[in-house]
Design a protein around this motif. Structure first.
Motif, mmCIF file in Angstrom:
data_model
loop_
_atom_site.group_PDB
_atom_site.id
_atom_site.type_symbol
_atom_site.label_atom_id
_atom_site.label_comp_id
_atom_site.label_asym_id
_atom_site.label_seq_id
_atom_site.Cartn_x
_atom_site.Cartn_y
_atom_site.Cartn_z
ATOM 1 N N UNK A 368 0.965 -1.175 -0.080
ATOM 2 C CA UNK A 368 0.095 -0.102 0.089
ATOM 3 C C UNK A 368 0.897 1.329 -0.116
ATOM 4 N N UNK A 369 0.310 2.248 -0.338
ATOM 5 C CA UNK A 369 0.991 3.741 -0.433
ATOM 6 C C UNK A 369 0.566 4.335 0.781
ATOM 7 N N UNK A 370 1.375 5.250 1.210
ATOM 8 C CA UNK A 370 1.239 6.250 2.192
ATOM 9 C C UNK A 370 1.625 7.541 1.541
ATOM 10 N N UNK A 371 0.847 8.600 1.495
ATOM 11 C CA UNK A 371 0.901 9.900 0.671
ATOM 12 C C UNK A 371 1.333 10.738 1.812
ATOM 13 N N UNK A 372 2.416 11.525 1.700
ATOM 14 C CA UNK A 372 2.924 12.474 2.370
ATOM 15 C C UNK A 372 2.953 13.858 1.714
ATOM 16 N N UNK A 373 2.970 14.944 2.546
ATOM 17 C CA UNK A 373 3.416 16.473 2.133
ATOM 18 C C UNK A 373 4.769 16.696 2.831
ATOM 19 N N UNK A 374 5.548 17.335 1.773
ATOM 20 C CA UNK A 374 6.785 17.644 2.506
ATOM 21 C C UNK A 374 6.530 19.031 3.182
ATOM 22 N N UNK A 375 7.568 19.245 4.108
ATOM 23 C CA UNK A 375 7.219 20.483 5.328
ATOM 24 C C UNK A 375 7.534 21.706 4.418
ATOM 25 N N UNK A 376 8.411 21.717 3.347
ATOM 26 C CA UNK A 376 8.343 23.148 2.539
ATOM 27 C C UNK A 376 7.995 22.773 1.106
ATOM 28 N N UNK A 377 7.921 24.041 0.449
ATOM 29 C CA UNK A 377 7.446 23.820 -0.890
ATOM 30 C C UNK A 377 8.189 23.389 -1.777
ATOM 31 N N UNK A 378 9.450 23.828 -2.256
ATOM 32 C CA UNK A 378 10.142 23.473 -3.285
ATOM 33 C C UNK A 378 11.176 22.317 -3.157
#
Length: 410
Positions: A368-378
């Motif tokens: 399965x996949x776990x989706x993340x967001x980076x703490x910063x944008x670029x």
């Protein structure tokens, strides 16, 4: 966070769109990206937005947003980057894009390339904050170099103790703090052949880059809002005076201010002609804690579950994409989907494995996949060579990041 549909539906949509791709994989949710762009324009209230390229680092996304009403120009973070953008946009509808290099450069070879390219010199402005920068440019190019466009950087931090710099709230950037210092540097630029003063800029990081509603810390949030209100009041007066003082030496073409988090206060400053923003397009983890706006998560990455070491824990492959800045938990990637997962305090996000726990962890299966967001944008673009553009439940295009085009500008 959910926006218009249940979180599980969002996860299913991303999983469906990328099921033919092996993780780790990074995506751009085009609907969220475009929504965020529209919201920045709404918040700016008629001020043109100069796109901060360090928060994007994907040429296609820069081009997409620059072609939207309300956006004009790029705030670059490295001179080789600015030169490259000028070159790749030559002969296109973006050929006239104005580029402000927001950080002083000491790159002699890039300076020589700038001096040798009349089109680049017409489009690119270098930021300086001392005579030492003028000396370095002269040393790199010779005293008889062609005219270089310059922008002065004003220190827009807050010093609440009048007349003292012992209490400094904000980024440590320029030494130019007072209107008098700004005018003196402007006069020094005007006295030197080979330079043309065109702009003034300042990044109010203590407002733009600091969320005023930290989770679970109401007293800190109250203190941050007090600091930001006080800083905005002081800055509006001082920046207006600095702009007037510099205009008395040389009439400026632009005055740049802001950042995604400070648009509301920056646009009220009558001396500012344009606002810089970039992170608000992406919606990274550090931008979850503002009362003034809520960007949608537009750029995410997925890593796979590879172990189930104990009940309530799933271990993922890799995922340790840490953000720059102070070394604390705020710089860790944020588990986004499925909802309710969190990192383990003792391991965090690792180079080769990242365990997660929380509600729903037991429902995760190997693969399965776990989706993340980076703490910063670029900075995620430094980890991935390509972004997959998702529209609904389909990947409609796969495009390179800066890294994928063979560039790492620092």
């Amino acid at each position: 966070m959910p926006y218009g549909c249940p979180v599980r539906t969002t996860r299913d949509r991303l999983d469906t769109a990328t099921k033919h791709l092996d993780p780790p994989v990074a995506v751009v949710d085009l609907a969220a990206f475009d929504h965020n762009a529209d919201d920045l324009v709404r918040r700016a209230g008629g001020h043109p937005i100069r796109v901060a390229s360090k928060s994007v680092r994907c040429r296609y996304l820069l081009e997409r947003v620059l072609r939207r009403p309300g956006f004009a120009g790029v705030m670059s973070y490295a001179l080789p980057e600015a030169l490259w953008l000028t070159r790749v946009w030559a002969g296109t509808d973006l050929a006239d894009t104005d580029i402000l290099l927001a950080y002083p450069t000491v790159d002699h070879s890039a300076l020589r390339a700038l001096a040798a390219n009349a089109d680049a010199r017409a489009r690119i402005s270098l930021t300086v904050d001392s005579v030492d920068h003028l000396d370095l440019i002269d040393a790199a190019l010779g005293a008889d170099h062609p005219e270089i466009r310059l922008c002065l950087e004003l220190d827009v931090s807050w010093r609440p103790v009048l007349g003292s710099d012992k209490v400094h709230i904000g980024a440590r950037r320029s030494p130019v703090f007072t209107p008098r210092q700004a005018a003196e540097l402007a006069a020094a630029v005007e006295a030197r052949p080979g330079f043309r003063l065109v702009g003034l800029m300042g990044y109010e990081g203590q407002i733009a880059g600091m969320g005023d509603a930290p989770s679970g810390k109401p007293l800190l949030g109250t203190a941050l809002r007090w600091v930001q209100r006080g800083s905005a009041r002081e800055l509006a007066s001082r920046r207006e005076a600095a702009v007037a003082a510099v205009n008395a030496v040389r009439r400026l073409e632009f005055v740049n201010g802001g950042g995604t988090g400070s648009i509301e206060s920056t646009k009220r400053d009558t001396s500012v002609t344009e606002i810089a923003a970039g992170s608000g397009l992406i919606g990274p983890g550090l931008f979850d804690h503002y009362t003034r706006f809520t960007p949608r998560p537009a750029v995410l990455f997925a890593v796979p579950v590879v172990r189930r070491p104990a009940p309530g824990i799933a271990t993922l492959l890799g995922g340790g994409y840490l953000a720059s800045g102070p070394a604390n938990r705020d710089r860790l990637p944020v588990p986004h989907l499925p909802e309710g997962l969190r990192l383990l305090t003792m391991e965090g996000a690792g180079e080769v494995q990242t365990p997660v726990t929380g509600p729903g962890a037991d429902q995760l299966r190997i693969g399965d996949r776990v989706w993340f967001r980076h703490a910063k944008a670029g900075e995620l673009a430094e980890r991935f060579a390509e972004y997959h553009l998702v529209d609904g439940e389909r990947v409609v295009q796969t495009l390179p990041t800066y890294r994928g085009e063979g560039h790492s500008f620092g």
